[in-house]
Motif scaffolding. Structure first.
Motif, PDB file in Angstrom:
ATOM      1  N   TRP A 335       0.844  -1.202   0.000  1.00 30.82           N
ATOM      2  CA  TRP A 335       0.000   0.000   0.000  1.00 30.82           C
ATOM      3  C   TRP A 335       0.883   1.258   0.000  1.00 30.82           C
ATOM      4  O   TRP A 335       0.624   2.207  -0.755  1.00 30.82           O
ATOM      5  N   ALA A 336       1.932   1.252   0.809  1.00 29.18           N
ATOM      6  CA  ALA A 336       2.838   2.410   0.868  1.00 29.18           C
ATOM      7  C   ALA A 336       3.524   2.608  -0.492  1.00 29.18           C
ATOM      8  O   ALA A 336       3.671   3.738  -0.975  1.00 29.18           O
ATOM      9  N   ALA A 337       3.929   1.513  -1.116  1.00 37.49           N
ATOM     10  CA  ALA A 337       4.595   1.618  -2.423  1.00 37.49           C
ATOM     11  C   ALA A 337       3.616   2.143  -3.471  1.00 37.49           C
ATOM     12  O   ALA A 337       3.991   2.943  -4.345  1.00 37.49           O
ATOM     13  N   GLY A 338       2.366   1.715  -3.386  1.00 36.61           N
ATOM     14  CA  GLY A 338       1.347   2.189  -4.330  1.00 36.61           C
ATOM     15  C   GLY A 338       1.117   3.683  -4.171  1.00 36.61           C
ATOM     16  O   GLY A 338       1.045   4.432  -5.163  1.00 36.61           O
ATOM     17  N   ASP A 339       1.031   4.132  -2.941  1.00 37.53           N
ATOM     18  CA  ASP A 339       0.815   5.554  -2.665  1.00 37.53           C
ATOM     19  C   ASP A 339       2.004   6.370  -3.195  1.00 37.53           C
ATOM     20  O   ASP A 339       1.832   7.402  -3.850  1.00 37.53           O
ATOM     21  N   MET A 340       3.201   5.854  -2.925  1.00 39.50           N
ATOM     22  CA  MET A 340       4.418   6.516  -3.413  1.00 39.50           C
ATOM     23  C   MET A 340       4.409   6.584  -4.948  1.00 39.50           C
ATOM     24  O   MET A 340       4.792   7.588  -5.548  1.00 39.50           O
ATOM     25  N   CYS A 341       3.941   5.516  -5.584  1.00 39.16           N
ATOM     26  CA  CYS A 341       3.964   5.439  -7.049  1.00 39.16           C
ATOM     27  C   CYS A 341       3.027   6.493  -7.645  1.00 39.16           C
ATOM     28  O   CYS A 341       3.389   7.186  -8.616  1.00 39.16           O
ATOM     29  N   GLY A 346       2.590  11.836 -10.335  1.00 32.58           N
ATOM     30  CA  GLY A 346       1.768  13.043 -10.376  1.00 32.58           C
ATOM     31  C   GLY A 346       0.421  12.729 -11.013  1.00 32.58           C
ATOM     32  O   GLY A 346      -0.154  11.663 -10.761  1.00 32.58           O
ATOM     33  N   GLY A 347      -0.034  13.602 -11.891  1.00 29.54           N
ATOM     34  CA  GLY A 347      -1.362  13.429 -12.505  1.00 29.54           C
ATOM     35  C   GLY A 347      -1.508  12.104 -13.235  1.00 29.54           C
ATOM     36  O   GLY A 347      -2.561  11.468 -13.184  1.00 29.54           O
ATOM     37  N   PHE A 348      -0.452  11.648 -13.896  1.00 26.71           N
ATOM     38  CA  PHE A 348      -0.557  10.401 -14.667  1.00 26.71           C
ATOM     39  C   PHE A 348      -0.829   9.181 -13.776  1.00 26.71           C
ATOM     40  O   PHE A 348      -1.280   8.149 -14.255  1.00 26.71           O
ATOM     41  N   GLY A 349      -0.517   9.311 -12.493  1.00 25.52           N
ATOM     42  CA  GLY A 349      -0.803   8.207 -11.564  1.00 25.52           C
ATOM     43  C   GLY A 349      -2.285   7.898 -11.485  1.00 25.52           C
ATOM     44  O   GLY A 349      -2.676   6.801 -11.071  1.00 25.52           O
ATOM     45  N   PHE A 350      -3.108   8.866 -11.872  1.00 31.96           N
ATOM     46  CA  PHE A 350      -4.561   8.681 -11.793  1.00 31.96           C
ATOM     47  C   PHE A 350      -5.160   8.178 -13.104  1.00 31.96           C
ATOM     48  O   PHE A 350      -6.335   7.845 -13.152  1.00 31.96           O
ATOM     49  N   ALA A 351      -4.358   8.168 -14.139  1.00 30.62           N
ATOM     50  CA  ALA A 351      -4.887   7.800 -15.462  1.00 30.62           C
ATOM     51  C   ALA A 351      -4.945   6.282 -15.597  1.00 30.62           C
ATOM     52  O   ALA A 351      -3.964   5.585 -15.316  1.00 30.62           O
ATOM     53  N   PHE A 354      -2.133   3.861 -17.180  1.00 31.38           N
ATOM     54  CA  PHE A 354      -0.851   3.559 -16.534  1.00 31.38           C
ATOM     55  C   PHE A 354      -0.943   2.370 -15.569  1.00 31.38           C
ATOM     56  O   PHE A 354       0.053   1.953 -14.996  1.00 31.38           O
ATOM     57  N   ASP A 355      -2.136   1.884 -15.321  1.00 31.47           N
ATOM     58  CA  ASP A 355      -2.388   0.693 -14.484  1.00 31.47           C
ATOM     59  C   ASP A 355      -2.133   0.910 -12.994  1.00 31.47           C
ATOM     60  O   ASP A 355      -2.359  -0.001 -12.189  1.00 31.47           O
ATOM     61  N   ILE A 356      -1.619   2.093 -12.641  1.00 33.04           N
ATOM     62  CA  ILE A 356      -1.258   2.302 -11.229  1.00 33.04           C
ATOM     63  C   ILE A 356      -2.507   2.371 -10.352  1.00 33.04           C
ATOM     64  O   ILE A 356      -2.570   1.739  -9.300  1.00 33.04           O
ATOM     65  N   GLU A 357      -3.496   3.107 -10.828  1.00 33.20           N
ATOM     66  CA  GLU A 357      -4.719   3.222 -10.011  1.00 33.20           C
ATOM     67  C   GLU A 357      -5.391   1.855  -9.878  1.00 33.20           C
ATOM     68  O   GLU A 357      -5.934   1.522  -8.840  1.00 33.20           O
ATOM     69  N   ARG A 358      -5.335   1.043 -10.912  1.00 31.93           N
ATOM     70  CA  ARG A 358      -5.931  -0.304 -10.829  1.00 31.93           C
ATOM     71  C   ARG A 358      -5.183  -1.164  -9.803  1.00 31.93           C
ATOM     72  O   ARG A 358      -5.781  -1.786  -8.932  1.00 31.93           O
ATOM     73  N   LYS A 359      -3.849  -1.154  -9.892  1.00 31.59           N
ATOM     74  CA  LYS A 359      -3.057  -1.970  -8.959  1.00 31.59           C
ATOM     75  C   LYS A 359      -3.254  -1.476  -7.520  1.00 31.59           C
ATOM     76  O   LYS A 359      -3.248  -2.269  -6.577  1.00 31.59           O
ATOM     77  N   LEU A 360      -3.397  -0.157  -7.375  1.00 33.07           N
ATOM     78  CA  LEU A 360      -3.589   0.396  -6.032  1.00 33.07           C
ATOM     79  C   LEU A 360      -4.914  -0.102  -5.452  1.00 33.07           C
ATOM     80  O   LEU A 360      -4.979  -0.506  -4.281  1.00 33.07           O
ATOM     81  N   ARG A 361      -5.961  -0.102  -6.282  1.00 31.40           N
ATOM     82  CA  ARG A 361      -7.263  -0.599  -5.813  1.00 31.40           C
ATOM     83  C   ARG A 361      -7.151  -2.080  -5.463  1.00 31.40           C
ATOM     84  O   ARG A 361      -7.697  -2.542  -4.476  1.00 31.40           O
ATOM     85  N   GLU A 362      -6.430  -2.824  -6.298  1.00 29.59           N
ATOM     86  CA  GLU A 362      -6.332  -4.273  -6.057  1.00 29.59           C
ATOM     87  C   GLU A 362      -5.577  -4.579  -4.760  1.00 29.59           C
ATOM     88  O   GLU A 362      -5.972  -5.430  -3.985  1.00 29.59           O
TER      89      GLU A 362
END
Ligand code: FAD
Length: 391
Positions: A335-341, A346-351, A354-362
């Motif tokens: 979870w900490a690594a996801g938040d850091m990512c 920045g803004g692209f982390g929410f797009a 980039f799969d980041i928001e999906r992995k964070l939810r998972e």
């Protein structure tokens, strides 16, 4: 194990990691994004893992499995997550069968395990949690009453993941009323439910849409008949059997969290090297590189605990505290690594792309399931530190 065997085991695990990575490369971000949008099951991915034999890792060779170690199984789950894939769709196929393996009769093992090992039979559904009892498993209300050669099951489960994509369900139900049980922990039994027979005959499954794509459901039992021969172990002793499987589950899910953390760290490091703002890579700023380095250190510390828990498990030693700590630390690290990512991107982390928001939810799930962080802390306080039980 002598030194040579340790080296062999390490080499084998390195090969397994490579093979999992190669398989996962065929399932890139677009595949998962599309499923995520539709909340659809990754059938093709699960089939590929099954065909490669990875989900039969912990089934002994005599039943057609690969008879691998817990460390190898953990490496498989870790690599799946570190490749950006989501093993939650099928991780249970690896460990639920452990209850049948450890507590089933010879006839039950011979009947079920080879099919599970071949992947012809999916045992991926685990019916424990109920809406009213929550974490307090001993208060569960689903009953299984003996009627001749059957049990008749009535009640409801919630969060029974993958029930729609599984042939079998391992079900925990009350066979003796709580007040008549000899001990608080007795009176619950484990039944192996063949859902192919039961659907429409007392078994109803309703999907629950969740934060992430998880194929979870609520399940209703209305006079569902289960052959008495599907009782695992002794009647009334089911709670103990379920507990005995939890260490494996915790270690494997902790390994998944380590994989998630590695994915986030790798993504963030690559982006911080390449993204140029104010005429220099953002990773040149300590304000950007320190959180990545901290996430890495946190992940490595958690990884050590996962390895320790797996090694104790393999040695047949008590690993309750270590398996719980591995799950706690690894879930925190991912979870900490996801938040850091997200912050690094920045803004692209929410797009979505980039799969980041999906992995964070998972990965958020693992603070709550299969056991919530608070309950792990309670376990450590009581069983490791000798503090009074708080509930
Ligand atoms: C997506 C998903 C998939 C799941 N898959 C499965 C599955 O396949 N099979 C299955 O059986 N279950 C499954 N679960 C259920 C999961 O194991 C439970 O959600 C989890 O154990 C927490 O139980 P609960 O939701 O009932 O929360 P509750 O028990 O209601 O607890 C709510 C909150 O209160 C806290 N809390 C409760 N009691 C105490 C206490 N004494 N001290 C401190 N804090 C406390 C908890 O930590 C939690 O944060 C799944 C859940 C989810 C969300």
């Amino acid at each position: 194990m002598n030194d040579a065997n340790v080296q062999d085991a390490t080499d084998d695990i390195a090969h397994i990691r490579e093979a999992v990575r190669a398989l996962c490369a065929g399932f890139p971000g677009e595949y998962w994004r599309e499923l995520d949008r539709e909340r659809a099951y990754p059938t093709r991915f699960v089939q590929a893992l099954t065909d490669a034999g990875f989900l039969a890792a912990l089934i002994p060779e005599e039943y057609g499995g690969s008879g691998l170690t817990m460390r190898a199984a953990a490496a498989i789950m870790e690599e799946i997550q570190a490749s950006g894939c989501n093993g939650a769709a099928c991780h249970a196929q690896m460990y639920i069968m452990g209850t049948v393996l450890r507590h089933g009769s010879a006839a039950q093992k011979a009947r079920w395990l080879p099919g599970i090992a071949r992947g012809e039979l999916r045992l991926q559904a685990f019916g424990v949690t109920e809406p009213t009892s929550g974490t307090d498993t001993l208060s569960l209300r689903t009953t299984a009453a003996r009627d001749g050669e059957h049990y008749v099951v009535n009640g409801q489960k919630i969060w029974t993941s993958r029930a729609e994509h599984s042939d079998l369900m391992l079900l925990l139900a009350r066979t003796t009323p709580r007040e008549q049980a000899a001990k608080r922990t007795e009176g619950l039994s484990v039944l192996l439910v063949d859902m192919r027979d039961a659907k429409g005959k007392g078994l109803t499954i309703r999907p629950i849409r969740t934060l992430m794509n998880h194929a979870t459901t609520e399940v209703f039992f209305d006079d569902m008949r289960v052959p008495a021969e599907n009782l695992i172990g002794e009647e009334g002793m089911g709670f103990r059997y379920i507990l005995s499987g939890m260490n494996a589950e915790r270690i494997l899910i902790a390994a998944e969290c380590i994989g998630d953390a590695k994915w986030f760290i790798e993504k963030a490091s690559a982006y911080a090297r390449e993204r140029v703002v104010f005429g220099r890579p953002i990773g040149k700023n300590q304000g950007v590189q320190f959180p990545i380095a901290r996430a890495y250190a946190q992940m490595r510390a958690a990884e050590l605990m996962v390895h320790e828990a797996a090694a104790l498990y393999e040695a047949g030693r008590d690993c309750g505290a270590e398996a719980n700590m591995a799950k706690l630390l690894a879930a925190d690290a991912s979870w900490a690594a996801g938040d850091m990512c997200v912050q690094t991107f920045g803004g692209f982390g929410f797009a979505e792309d980039f799969d980041i928001e999906r992995k964070l939810r998972e990965t958020r799930l693992y603070q709550v399931a299969p056991i919530s962080t608070n309950l792990i802390l309670s376990y450590l306080a009581e069983h490791t530190l000798g503090l009074p039980r708080s509930y």
